[in-house]
Design an enzyme around this catalytic site. Structure first.
Site, PDB file in Angstrom:
ATOM      1  N   ARG A  92     -37.218 -10.083 -41.054  1.00 56.51           N
ATOM      2  CA  ARG A  92     -36.660  -8.799 -40.616  1.00 56.51           C
ATOM      3  C   ARG A  92     -37.072  -7.643 -41.530  1.00 56.51           C
ATOM      4  NH1 ARG A  92     -32.154  -6.821 -37.465  1.00 56.51           N
ATOM      5  NH2 ARG A  92     -30.967  -5.207 -38.541  1.00 56.51           N
ATOM      6  N   ILE A 105     -33.035  -0.206 -35.773  1.00 61.22           N
ATOM      7  CA  ILE A 105     -33.170  -1.640 -35.530  1.00 61.22           C
ATOM      8  C   ILE A 105     -31.743  -2.165 -35.429  1.00 61.22           C
ATOM      9  CG2 ILE A 105     -33.409  -2.029 -38.016  1.00 61.22           C
ATOM     10  CD1 ILE A 105     -34.944  -4.550 -37.449  1.00 61.22           C
ATOM     11  N   SER A 106     -31.430  -2.851 -34.336  1.00 63.35           N
ATOM     12  CA  SER A 106     -30.064  -3.303 -34.095  1.00 63.35           C
ATOM     13  C   SER A 106     -29.604  -4.264 -35.181  1.00 63.35           C
ATOM     14  CB  SER A 106     -29.965  -4.002 -32.735  1.00 63.35           C
ATOM     15  OG  SER A 106     -30.219  -3.105 -31.680  1.00 63.35           O
ATOM     16  N   GLN A 107     -28.290  -4.285 -35.408  1.00 61.87           N
ATOM     17  CA  GLN A 107     -27.752  -5.214 -36.406  1.00 61.87           C
ATOM     18  C   GLN A 107     -28.041  -6.648 -35.975  1.00 61.87           C
ATOM     19  OE1 GLN A 107     -23.608  -3.909 -35.005  1.00 61.87           O
ATOM     20  NE2 GLN A 107     -23.168  -5.780 -36.151  1.00 61.87           N
TER      21      GLN A 107
END
Length: 221
Positions: free
Chosen positions: A38, A64-66
Site C-alpha cells: 500500500r 486512497i480509501s482506508q
C-alpha cells in the site's frame, strides 16, 4: 515485482487490527491486502500514514480509501479467479491492484488524466499486468469490454448509474456508495435471472462520482 519488506510488519498489523477485528474474514481478500504494498501507492511524504485506518490524500482532491473500506467492498463482490472486474475511480491504483490478485482481469476508469497516467505507470512497474487503465467518464462504463462479473465504484453517486447496471453479466455484482455529499451507504446489487436485487450495507463517506450519469459537478458540502 520490486520487493520492499520495510512495511511488512505494518501490513500484518493492518490485517489483524483493522480488518479481522472488524469482521473481515475472507482469507483471499485478507491475503490480497497483505500482498499489495500500500505504501507504494501514496506520496513519499505520506508513506508513514499508508497503513493507518484512514483515507490518505493522493492529490487532485482525491484519496486512497482506508484499508477497511477497501477490504469490505472487495469481500462483498465475492470475486472468483475467472471473473472480469470493472472499477470506477482508479485514483492511485491501489484498489485495482487488490482486485487484480482475485480476478482474472481488471478494467479501471479514472476521469483525471494525471491520475490515470500515474496509476497506469505504477501498476505496470509493480507488476499488476492484468489491470487495464482507461481515462474517461466512469459513469459510462466500458461497453466495448462488457459484460463484467463484478463492478466496484470507488466514489459516491446519487443513484447507481444505469450504464453500469446494463454492463453487469448474469450473476454479476456491483458495490457502490449511494447518497449525498455527507450521508452515504454502500449498496450491493446482484443480477439474478435478469433481475436486480439490492442489499444495503454500512454507512460510508466517499468523494463524489462526477460524470454524465452521476453528479455533473461535485455537490456542495
Amino acid at each position: 515485482m520490486p520487493v520492499s519488506n520495510d512495511y511488512a510488519r505494518q501490513r500484518a498489523e493492518m490485517i489483524e487490527k483493522q480488518l479481522r477485528r472488524r469482521g473481515i474474514e475472507d482469507n483471499c481478500v485478507l491475503g490480497a491486502l497483505l500482498a499489495v504494498p500500500r505504501h507504494e501507492f501514496v506520496r513519499e511524504e505520506l508513506r508513514t500514514r499508508a497503513y493507518e485506518d484512514v483515507p490518505v490524500p493522493i492529490g487532485s482532491g482525491q484519496t486512497i480509501s482506508q484499508p477497511y473500506i477497501v477490504a469490505a467492498m472487495t469481500a462483498a463482490l465475492n470475486l472468483r479467479p475467472t471473473d472480469r472486474a470493472l472499477e470506477i475511480g482508479t485514483g492511485c491504483g491501489y484498489q485495482a491492484a487488490v482486485l487484480s490478485l482475485l480476478a482474472k482481469e481488471v478494467f479501471t476508469i479514472e476521469r483525471r488524466a494525471e491520475l490515470a497516467s500515474a496509476a497506469s505507470e505504477r501498476l505496470e512497474w509493480l507488476g499488476y499486468l492484468n489491470v487495464h487503465v482507461h481515462c474517461g467518464d466512469g459513469t459510462l462504463g466500458l461497453p466495448e469490454f462488457a459484460p463484467f462479473d463484478a463492478i466496484l465504484v470507488a466514489a459516491a453517486a446519487p443513484a447507481p448509474p444505469q450504464p453500469l447496471l446494463a454492463q453487469m453479466a448474469e450473476g454479476g455484482r456491483i458495490i457502490i456508495p449511494v447518497g449525498g455529499a455527507d450521508n452515504q451507504e454502500l449498496q450491493l446489487i446482484e443480477k439474478r435471472a435478469g433481475r436486480l436485487f439490492t442489499k444495503t450495507m454500512e454507512g460510508c463517506r466517499f468523494v463524489p462520482l462526477v460524470g454524465h450519469h452521476a453528479w455533473q459537478k461535485p455537490p456542495e458540502r
